[in-house]
Enzyme design. Structure first.
Site, PDB file in Angstrom:
ATOM      1  N   HIS A 168      -2.191  -5.316   1.575  1.00  0.00           N
ATOM      2  CA  HIS A 168      -3.502  -5.932   1.366  1.00  0.00           C
ATOM      3  C   HIS A 168      -3.280  -7.374   0.944  1.00  0.00           C
ATOM      4  O   HIS A 168      -2.328  -7.668   0.229  1.00  0.00           O
ATOM      5  CB  HIS A 168      -4.270  -5.217   0.242  1.00  0.00           C
ATOM      6  CG  HIS A 168      -5.450  -6.014  -0.255  1.00  0.00           C
ATOM      7  ND1 HIS A 168      -6.670  -5.967   0.368  1.00  0.00           N
ATOM      8  CD2 HIS A 168      -5.562  -6.919  -1.270  1.00  0.00           C
ATOM      9  CE1 HIS A 168      -7.496  -6.807  -0.254  1.00  0.00           C
ATOM     10  NE2 HIS A 168      -6.850  -7.392  -1.249  1.00  0.00           N
ATOM     11  N   TYR A 205     -12.511  -1.838  -3.691  1.00  0.00           N
ATOM     12  CA  TYR A 205     -12.984  -1.993  -2.307  1.00  0.00           C
ATOM     13  C   TYR A 205     -14.510  -1.962  -2.203  1.00  0.00           C
ATOM     14  O   TYR A 205     -15.044  -1.678  -1.135  1.00  0.00           O
ATOM     15  CB  TYR A 205     -12.375  -0.911  -1.422  1.00  0.00           C
ATOM     16  CG  TYR A 205     -11.036  -1.265  -0.810  1.00  0.00           C
ATOM     17  CD1 TYR A 205     -10.814  -2.496  -0.182  1.00  0.00           C
ATOM     18  CD2 TYR A 205      -9.985  -0.349  -0.807  1.00  0.00           C
ATOM     19  CE1 TYR A 205      -9.596  -2.813   0.402  1.00  0.00           C
ATOM     20  CE2 TYR A 205      -8.753  -0.659  -0.218  1.00  0.00           C
ATOM     21  CZ  TYR A 205      -8.567  -1.888   0.390  1.00  0.00           C
ATOM     22  OH  TYR A 205      -7.369  -2.194   0.985  1.00  0.00           O
ATOM     23  N   GLU A 245      -9.719 -10.507  -7.619  1.00  0.00           N
ATOM     24  CA  GLU A 245      -8.760  -9.406  -7.459  1.00  0.00           C
ATOM     25  C   GLU A 245      -7.592  -9.543  -8.440  1.00  0.00           C
ATOM     26  O   GLU A 245      -7.086  -8.535  -8.944  1.00  0.00           O
ATOM     27  CB  GLU A 245      -8.268  -9.361  -6.009  1.00  0.00           C
ATOM     28  CG  GLU A 245      -9.386  -8.966  -5.043  1.00  0.00           C
ATOM     29  CD  GLU A 245      -8.966  -8.919  -3.575  1.00  0.00           C
ATOM     30  OE1 GLU A 245      -7.788  -9.233  -3.254  1.00  0.00           O
ATOM     31  OE2 GLU A 245      -9.818  -8.563  -2.741  1.00  0.00           O
ATOM     32  N   ASN A 287      -1.867   0.297   6.926  1.00  0.00           N
ATOM     33  CA  ASN A 287      -1.373  -0.984   7.438  1.00  0.00           C
ATOM     34  C   ASN A 287      -0.526  -1.748   6.417  1.00  0.00           C
ATOM     35  O   ASN A 287      -0.363  -2.961   6.508  1.00  0.00           O
ATOM     36  CB  ASN A 287      -2.531  -1.828   7.982  1.00  0.00           C
ATOM     37  CG  ASN A 287      -3.595  -2.103   6.933  1.00  0.00           C
ATOM     38  OD1 ASN A 287      -3.419  -1.786   5.762  1.00  0.00           O
ATOM     39  ND2 ASN A 287      -4.685  -2.725   7.345  1.00  0.00           N
ATOM     40  N   LYS A 344       0.824  -1.211   0.000  1.00  0.00           N
ATOM     41  CA  LYS A 344       0.000   0.000   0.000  1.00  0.00           C
ATOM     42  C   LYS A 344       0.865   1.272   0.000  1.00  0.00           C
ATOM     43  O   LYS A 344       2.065   1.224   0.272  1.00  0.00           O
ATOM     44  CB  LYS A 344      -0.933  -0.037   1.213  1.00  0.00           C
ATOM     45  CG  LYS A 344      -2.015  -1.134   1.154  1.00  0.00           C
ATOM     46  CD  LYS A 344      -2.936  -1.001   2.366  1.00  0.00           C
ATOM     47  CE  LYS A 344      -4.097  -1.976   2.320  1.00  0.00           C
ATOM     48  NZ  LYS A 344      -4.995  -1.783   3.498  1.00  0.00           N
TER      49      LYS A 344
END
Ligand code: IDP
Ligand code: MG
Length: 136
Positions: free
Chosen positions: A118, A52, A129, A115, A12
């Site tokens: 993913h 998302y 995905e 964080n 990310k």
């Protein structure tokens, strides 16, 4: 019996910004993952919203999509026996404060939104995905 699987991993923006992408890729390789395909891209907000979409009713959805599209990300297809679960284990809990020692989020995550990684949460979502990013 577990089989070789592919799953989608994203490094990310917070991690790419801190130049952690090579370190995180090394963690995957050291843990037996093969990186099958990878690319560094930046998403449009509309693409983050599509990615998302399962979270669209959540209060954090707008911030989440702004964040994922805020800078470059590294998207990878990674492969291993039981890759989906193995990747989730290696990533650690969504909130880095709750992540186990030795996990990527424990080591590098800043907060629940920043964080660092993913990972797909099921084989079905992994396939969806992977197609989303590597539709070839
Ligand atoms: P996961 O990334 O561990 O699969 P999900 O529940 O699928 O976690 O949530 C997707 C992403 O949304 C998380 O990685 C995190 O960045 C963000 N997120 C999840 N819950 C919250 C929250 O309560 N506040 C802010 N951001 C959140
Ligand atoms: Mg998730």
């Amino acid at each position: 019996m577990s089989e070789t699987e592919q799953t989608l991993s994203i490094i990310k923006p917070d991690a790419v910004e801190r130049n952690l992408d090579e370190k995180i890729k090394l963690i995957f390789k050291e843990n037996g993952f093969k990186i099958i395909k990878e690319k560094k891209i930046q998403l449009e907000k509309s693409e983050a919203e599509q990615f998302y979409k399962v979270h669209e009713t959540k209060p954090f959805y707008n911030d989440l999509c702004n964040y994922l599209s805020s800078g470059p990300i590294v998207v990878m297809i990674i492969e291993k026996i039981g890759a989906v679960a193995e990747n989730r284990r290696l990533m650690g809990a969504t909130d880095p404060k709750k992540a186990e020692e030795g996990t990527i989020r424990k080591q590098y995550g800043i907060s629940i939104d920043k964080n660092s990684v993913h990972g797909s949460d099921s084989i079905e979502n992994a396939n969806t995905e992977i197609k989303f990013f590597f539709n070839s």
